[in-house]
Every structure is written in C-alpha cells, then in structure tokens.
Design a protein around this motif. Structure first.
Motif, PDB file in Angstrom:
ATOM      1  N   ARG A  45       0.837  -1.198   0.000  1.00  0.00           N
ATOM      2  CA  ARG A  45       0.000   0.000   0.000  1.00  0.00           C
ATOM      3  C   ARG A  45       0.875   1.253   0.000  1.00  0.00           C
ATOM      4  N   PRO A  46       0.737   2.114  -1.009  1.00  0.00           N
ATOM      5  CA  PRO A  46       1.526   3.351  -1.020  1.00  0.00           C
ATOM      6  C   PRO A  46       1.012   4.340   0.018  1.00  0.00           C
ATOM      7  N   TRP A  47       1.893   5.205   0.472  1.00  0.00           N
ATOM      8  CA  TRP A  47       1.478   6.267   1.374  1.00  0.00           C
ATOM      9  C   TRP A  47       0.693   7.327   0.602  1.00  0.00           C
ATOM     10  N   VAL A  48      -0.280   7.906   1.274  1.00  0.00           N
ATOM     11  CA  VAL A  48      -1.078   8.988   0.690  1.00  0.00           C
ATOM     12  C   VAL A  48      -0.571  10.310   1.250  1.00  0.00           C
ATOM     13  N   MET A  49      -0.219  11.218   0.353  1.00  0.00           N
ATOM     14  CA  MET A  49       0.336  12.520   0.725  1.00  0.00           C
ATOM     15  C   MET A  49      -0.576  13.630   0.215  1.00  0.00           C
ATOM     16  N   ILE A  50      -0.775  14.661   1.022  1.00  0.00           N
ATOM     17  CA  ILE A  50      -1.514  15.832   0.557  1.00  0.00           C
ATOM     18  C   ILE A  50      -0.556  17.015   0.438  1.00  0.00           C
ATOM     19  N   SER A  51      -0.798  17.858  -0.567  1.00  0.00           N
ATOM     20  CA  SER A  51       0.077  19.003  -0.835  1.00  0.00           C
ATOM     21  C   SER A  51      -0.599  20.316  -0.468  1.00  0.00           C
ATOM     22  N   VAL A  52       0.161  21.177   0.218  1.00  0.00           N
ATOM     23  CA  VAL A  52      -0.330  22.498   0.602  1.00  0.00           C
ATOM     24  C   VAL A  52       0.753  23.527   0.292  1.00  0.00           C
ATOM     25  N   ASN A  53       0.403  24.796   0.403  1.00  0.00           N
ATOM     26  CA  ASN A  53       1.357  25.872   0.113  1.00  0.00           C
ATOM     27  C   ASN A  53       1.333  26.917   1.213  1.00  0.00           C
ATOM     28  N   ASP A  54       2.432  27.673   1.307  1.00  0.00           N
ATOM     29  CA  ASP A  54       2.496  28.702   2.345  1.00  0.00           C
ATOM     30  C   ASP A  54       2.244  30.109   1.809  1.00  0.00           C
ATOM     31  N   ASP A  55       2.144  30.259   0.473  1.00  0.00           N
ATOM     32  CA  ASP A  55       1.769  31.557  -0.090  1.00  0.00           C
ATOM     33  C   ASP A  55       1.175  31.356  -1.478  1.00  0.00           C
ATOM     34  N   LYS A  56       0.749  32.449  -2.101  1.00  0.00           N
ATOM     35  CA  LYS A  56       0.068  32.370  -3.392  1.00  0.00           C
ATOM     36  C   LYS A  56       1.022  32.367  -4.579  1.00  0.00           C
ATOM     37  N   GLU A  57       2.323  32.398  -4.328  1.00  0.00           N
ATOM     38  CA  GLU A  57       3.274  32.488  -5.429  1.00  0.00           C
ATOM     39  C   GLU A  57       3.555  31.144  -6.088  1.00  0.00           C
ATOM     40  N   ASP A  58       3.261  30.048  -5.412  1.00  0.00           N
ATOM     41  CA  ASP A  58       3.585  28.739  -5.964  1.00  0.00           C
ATOM     42  C   ASP A  58       2.677  28.415  -7.148  1.00  0.00           C
ATOM     43  N   LEU A  59       3.289  28.048  -8.265  1.00  0.00           N
ATOM     44  CA  LEU A  59       2.540  27.816  -9.500  1.00  0.00           C
ATOM     45  C   LEU A  59       1.611  26.618  -9.420  1.00  0.00           C
ATOM     46  N   HIS A  60       1.859  25.716  -8.483  1.00  0.00           N
ATOM     47  CA  HIS A  60       1.021  24.520  -8.382  1.00  0.00           C
ATOM     48  C   HIS A  60      -0.367  24.824  -7.818  1.00  0.00           C
ATOM     49  N   PHE A  61      -0.522  26.012  -7.239  1.00  0.00           N
ATOM     50  CA  PHE A  61      -1.782  26.344  -6.573  1.00  0.00           C
ATOM     51  C   PHE A  61      -2.460  27.513  -7.287  1.00  0.00           C
ATOM     52  N   ARG A  62      -2.889  27.231  -8.497  1.00  0.00           N
ATOM     53  CA  ARG A  62      -3.604  28.226  -9.282  1.00  0.00           C
ATOM     54  C   ARG A  62      -4.493  27.508 -10.291  1.00  0.00           C
ATOM     55  N   LYS A  63      -5.449  28.244 -10.805  1.00  0.00           N
ATOM     56  CA  LYS A  63      -6.360  27.741 -11.827  1.00  0.00           C
ATOM     57  C   LYS A  63      -6.482  28.784 -12.930  1.00  0.00           C
ATOM     58  N   ALA A  64      -6.684  28.317 -14.145  1.00  0.00           N
ATOM     59  CA  ALA A  64      -6.987  29.231 -15.247  1.00  0.00           C
ATOM     60  C   ALA A  64      -8.466  29.587 -15.193  1.00  0.00           C
ATOM     61  N   GLU A  65      -8.794  30.786 -15.661  1.00  0.00           N
ATOM     62  CA  GLU A  65     -10.191  31.224 -15.654  1.00  0.00           C
ATOM     63  C   GLU A  65     -10.424  32.209 -16.793  1.00  0.00           C
ATOM     64  N   PHE A  66     -11.559  32.079 -17.467  1.00  0.00           N
ATOM     65  CA  PHE A  66     -11.993  33.068 -18.451  1.00  0.00           C
ATOM     66  C   PHE A  66     -13.479  32.879 -18.714  1.00  0.00           C
ATOM     67  N   ASP A  67     -14.093  33.907 -19.258  1.00  0.00           N
ATOM     68  CA  ASP A  67     -15.513  33.859 -19.599  1.00  0.00           C
ATOM     69  C   ASP A  67     -15.634  33.459 -21.063  1.00  0.00           C
ATOM     70  N   PRO A  68     -16.113  32.250 -21.366  1.00  0.00           N
ATOM     71  CA  PRO A  68     -16.197  31.822 -22.769  1.00  0.00           C
ATOM     72  C   PRO A  68     -17.133  32.689 -23.597  1.00  0.00           C
ATOM     73  N   GLY A  69     -18.066  33.368 -22.918  1.00  0.00           N
ATOM     74  CA  GLY A  69     -18.969  34.255 -23.638  1.00  0.00           C
ATOM     75  C   GLY A  69     -18.269  35.452 -24.245  1.00  0.00           C
ATOM     76  N   ASP A  70     -17.061  35.764 -23.736  1.00  0.00           N
ATOM     77  CA  ASP A  70     -16.281  36.879 -24.278  1.00  0.00           C
ATOM     78  C   ASP A  70     -15.410  36.467 -25.458  1.00  0.00           C
ATOM     79  N   CYS A  71     -15.350  35.174 -25.743  1.00  0.00           N
ATOM     80  CA  CYS A  71     -14.474  34.688 -26.814  1.00  0.00           C
ATOM     81  C   CYS A  71     -15.139  34.863 -28.179  1.00  0.00           C
ATOM     82  N   PRO A  72     -14.403  35.362 -29.168  1.00  0.00           N
ATOM     83  CA  PRO A  72     -14.948  35.471 -30.524  1.00  0.00           C
ATOM     84  C   PRO A  72     -15.290  34.088 -31.083  1.00  0.00           C
TER      85      PRO A  72
END
Length: 436
Positions: free
Chosen positions: A114-141
């Motif tokens: 059985r592998p160990w289960v690890m959870i990932s957290v961050n200490d600030d907002k600068e880490d690239l692993h903790f972000r999501k892309a976002e846009f409004d598709p209604g604004d796209c041509p």
C-alpha cells in the motif's frame, strides 16, 4: 514479498469463464508476471522509507490542484499496481477519498504494497502549483481558433458553440456564443493557455490551502504524509503555516518540503526551514527538489533543471537533514540523466563523501544521495491518454471494467516506474502477445 504481478494474475477468474478479449488480457498479464524477476527486499523499515534509502522511491503526483476524482481514482489504481511508494494529491477530502478508493481497488486485485497517501499544501500564493486558469467563454470570438483547447495537457478547456435566438430559422437577430470554458476540477495550473490566447482573455486565479482544513485531513487514518510547497525566498510564511498546523503533524509518517533551487542561498534556506520543523518533527522528512514545475510532459530536456538541482545538493558536504527526491520536469529521460551524473542509487558523488543525515543516523543505514523521483505531468499523460479512450456512456468509468485499457495503462505505468524499481522485465510487449 511475492511479485505484485503474480498476485494480480492469480486473483483473476479462470480463462474458461472469460470472453476472448478478457482471455487475451489475462495472457498479457501473465507475460508481465513471467517477465518479473525476484521480489521486493524487506527490512524493519516501512517499505516507502526503505525505498528512499535504496534510491528507488517513486511518487505519483496527481497534482496539488488536480481535483478530477474519477481520473485520480483510476491513476491511483494503476500506479499502485505498478509499485509506487507514495501518491501525492490535492488537500481536498473528495480527492483523498478518490486516491484511497483507487488504492483499495488495486489491493483487492493484487497483494501489492500500500503506497502512502500525501496531501500538498502551500504557504503563499506564489507557488505555481496552486492556481487555476479562468476566463468567460462568452467573451471569446466565435471565429477564434481556440489554441487554449489544443495546448491544455489536462483536457481542462472545452468550448462549445450554442445558438442564441432562432438562428436556424434565419432570424436576423440570432447569434451564437461559446460556453463551458475551464473545467475547474481538471485544471492544475500549468499556465500554458495564458500566453497562447490571441485575445489575452485567460487569467490565473491563485489560492492558499486552508490550514484548518489541512489539519483535519492529517488527522484522518488514511493520510500518511504532507508536502509543503514554499518559494525558498522567505521562511516567515513557512513558519506561520507550520505553527498553524500544530499537533496535526504528529499524525503523519513523513513531512516533505518542496522548493526550487534559489541559488547560493538554497542550502541556508533549507537549514532554516529544518530548524523551524525540528523541535516538532517526530517523523521522517523529505526534500522535494523542484526543477521545472509541471513540464515533464513537454519533452526530454525538461528534466535538466531537476538534475542540476540534484547535483547541487549532492555535492554539498553540509547538507540539511532528510531524504532527497527529484520533481519538476521529471519524465522517462530522468533516469538516464541521473545515471550520467552518477546519482542513480549511489551513496557518494565523485570527489565527495556523503554525509549521513538524521534519518540515516536513526536507522543505522546510509541512504542514497537521491532517494527517488516524483512523476507528475508525464505520469498522468501516459496513463491519461489511455483513460481518454474508455467509453463513458455508462457513467463514470472504472478502468478495471475495461480490461484492454487496463492492461495498456498498466504497461505504460510500468515503463515509467520499472526502471527506477529495477524490475527485470520487458516493458514493451511484442504485438503477438497482445493479439488473438
């Protein structure tokens, strides 16, 4: 311990009760079994820690922001059977549940570790692993070529045209628009869509995992480890997060810290972080040397930064205590690069003697300079392209219900995990072994 593939084959139904394509899959599994020599070494150490000592630890990174529970579950199942030591996932209860469901499914099929289960957290907002892309598709041509859909490695962007008004009836006021946009649970923040959008519509949403939620997860009996991502530029935020996690750290078996190489100050920063943890660290600790984040699926060259980081730390005489593991740009080329610099499962680098860390002192063993490798984007890519082939008309697919896809995914996982684990087996099966 018996070969996991032998146990896997032995647990399957008799061929006489299986349809032809299932029997073909069973023959392929038997080929994998027969090509696997020996069994895992055993010692008094927990198996994942023994792997770190030997230098053959493998971690699957599901993604600190990847929250597609169906894919996480299937990835966890396949890579558990392939023999990974740890599965790293988002610090989210539903994702942790999916990882454990996949592990349980694997263990019901085979007598695997059985592998160990690890959870990932961050200490600030600068880490690239903790972000999501976002846009409004209604604004796209409507006439946009949609390069964001093409470049997304997670299939996390979907743009569908819908009609507004009675366009088919020739209504002059009718028009179309795009909808859906980013599938949030699938986006893991790689950022490739940001610069490729011809209209600059896509933005990044960053976040920090809530320490109180993290503490609750750590106190569960199905979470074994935590990884804290930090920028390496300032230890104040790390100290604050560490204090807020409090006694929940006492419930884990391993604490990992992931950080990039920040140059001459890297070792000093690592030592400062270790001094913050030391008084309350009752378990093993691991340093994740993060080379080029979320790039392993791009190409062989992506692994160079992680290798350079490994050489930097391995050649340092006064190293911080703990095990060391590569990440960031890791892929099928990483092993060969490690061998070229003399760091694959070795305890000393040419011209230097290896310090014995606190972990080694406590166990009486001298561990490998580099304990192992974490695979993220590349690991998800090679198995994910198999998952994408599975039919979905009957709800959320379980890969074990599709034996041909299951075998293909397992073979892909073995080609990645096998060289680190030094399995003695062919990883590419001859065509005649997978045909009727």
């Amino acid at each position: 311990m018996p070969s996991p593939f032998f146990a896997f084959a032995a647990s399957l139904p008799s061929p006489s009760f299986l349809p032809p394509h299932h029997r073909r899959s069973l023959r392929t599994i038997k080929t994998l079994v027969e090509s696997t020599a020996g069994s895992r070494p055993t010692s008094a150490l927990p198996p994942p820690i023994e792997s770190l000592h030997r230098g053959n630890w493998v971690k699957l990174i599901c993604g600190a922001s990847f929250e597609d529970a169906v894919d996480v579950r299937n990835l966890s199942l396949v890579y558990t059977l392939a023999g990974v030591d740890c599965i790293d996932c988002a610090a989210d209860a539903s994702v942790v549940n999916a990882v454990n469901e996949g592990i349980d499914a694997a263990m019901s099929i085979a007598a695997v570790q059985r592998p160990w289960v690890m959870i990932s957290v961050n200490d600030d907002k600068e880490d690239l692993h903790f972000r999501k892309a976002e846009f409004d598709p209604g604004d796209c041509p409507l006439d946009c070529a949609r390069p964001c859909e093409v470049v997304c490695p997670a299939n996390a962007i979907s743009l569908e045209r819908v009609t507004v008004g009675n366009e088919l009836a020739g209504n002059a006021n009718a028009s179309g628009k795009l909808q859906v946009g980013v599938i949030t649970e699938r986006c893991y923040g790689c950022g490739r869509c940001f610069s490729i959008c011809p209209y600059d519509k896509i933005r990044a949403i960053t976040y920090v995992r809530d320490p109180s939620t993290t503490s609750k997860l750590l106190k569960r009996n199905d979470v074994d480890a935590i990884e804290i991502h930090t920028s390496g530029r300032c230890t104040d935020l790390f100290n604050e997060l560490w204090n807020r996690l409090g006694d929940s750290i006492d419930h884990v078996k391993l604490v990992a810290v992931s950080m990039p190489d920040v140059g001459e100050s890297t070792v000093a920063v690592m030592k400062m972080i270790y001094s913050i943890m030391e008084s309350h660290l009752q378990c093993y600790n691991l340093w994740q040397l993060d080379g080029r984040p979320m790039s392993g699926d791009i190409g062989g060259g992506a692994t160079r930064e992680a290798i350079a980081f490994a050489v930097h730390l391995a050649s340092t005489l006064d190293k911080p205590c703990g095990f060391y593991q590569l990440a960031g740009g890791t892929n099928s080329h990483t092993i060969n690069h490690l061998k070229k610099v003399g760091l694959f499962q070795t305890t000393a680098i040419s011209g230097h003697s290896s310090d014995i860390s606190g972990a080694a002192q406590s166990t009486g063993f001298k561990e490998a300079l580099i304990g192992g490798i974490a695979y993220g984007g590349y690991a998800r890519k090679i198995v994910g392209r198999v998952l994408r082939k599975m039919p979905t008309q009957h709800g959320h697919p379980k890969i074990e219900d599709h034996p041909d896809h299951f075998l293909e995914a397992l073979q892909e996982a073995l080609t990645l995990v096998g060289p680190v684990k030094c399995y003695s087996m062919p990883f590419v099966l001859p065509k005649q072994m997978t045909s009727v």
